[in-house]
Design a protein around this motif. Structure first.
Motif, short mmCIF file in Angstrom:
data_model
loop_
_atom_site.label_atom_id
_atom_site.label_comp_id
_atom_site.label_asym_id
_atom_site.label_seq_id
_atom_site.Cartn_x
_atom_site.Cartn_y
_atom_site.Cartn_z
N GLY A 59 0.83 -1.28 -0.03
CA GLY A 59 0.07 -0.08 0.15
C GLY A 59 0.75 1.09 0.15
N SER A 60 2.00 1.06 -0.01
CA SER A 60 3.18 2.37 -0.03
C SER A 60 4.34 2.15 -0.73
N GLY A 61 3.99 1.80 -2.00
CA GLY A 61 4.77 1.36 -3.08
C GLY A 61 5.49 -0.18 -3.11
N GLY A 101 0.14 -2.57 5.51
CA GLY A 101 1.35 -1.77 6.09
C GLY A 101 2.54 -2.58 6.24
N ASN A 127 7.17 -3.06 7.12
CA ASN A 127 7.56 -1.60 7.42
C ASN A 127 8.73 -1.34 8.01
#
Length: 156
Positions: A67-69, A83, A86
């Motif tokens: 969800g963040s690349g 997430g 991380n």
């Protein structure tokens, strides 16, 4: 962890690697503990490789959190929790399988009380291709991902 010393039907075991949703779901339905899986990004942060079994060395995820690349490499399977991975506190280089079927990155130094030994047998019919042994072992602490890889390595 002694996954490589386990055997089933004459086949040596290795720390769990997961290559499909069906395999992930099967494992989820067999265990009720968070366990180590044979994955690490110790060599290059964000590049997740299998460090066990015939998949040893295969990169399956890159680029950070879901969800963040972050994304799957070559459409290979992964099941990171939202997430994750991380790299919290900059020290999460090993992976665990949550009892709900999601994956999480954790420090390699954390202690886990259980692991899943997987047994590969290409001659087995598809219906029996997943063999799982969940072993509660004395708690051990892994001090590095190299140590995780060395005890999770597929026997040669």
């Amino acid at each position: 962890m002694d996954a490589p010393t386990r055997s089933f039907g004459g086949v040596n075991g290795h720390l769990l690697t997961i290559e499909s949703k069906a395999e992930n779901d099967f494992i989820k339905n067999q265990i009720a503990l968070n366990t180590w899986i044979g994955a690490s990004d110790i060599d290059t942060e964000g590049d997740w490789h299998w460090v066990a079994g015939p998949q040893n060395g295969t990169m399956f995820w890159t680029g950070g959190a879901k969800g963040s690349g972050g994304h799957a490499v070559n459409s290979l399977f992964s099941h990171w929790a939202d997430g994750e991975p991380n790299n919290s506190d900059g020290v999460e280089n090993c992976a665990e399988f949550y009892s709900d079927g999601n994956w999480n990155d954790i420090p390699c130094s954390w202690t886990k009380d259980a692991y899943v030994a997987e047994f590969e047998n290409e001659a087995a019919p598809v219906s029996t291709s997943f063999q799982v042994t969940v072993t509660a072992a004395p708690s051990i602490s892994i001090s590095s991902c190299e140590e995780l890889a060395s005890i999770a390595s597929y026997p040669e």
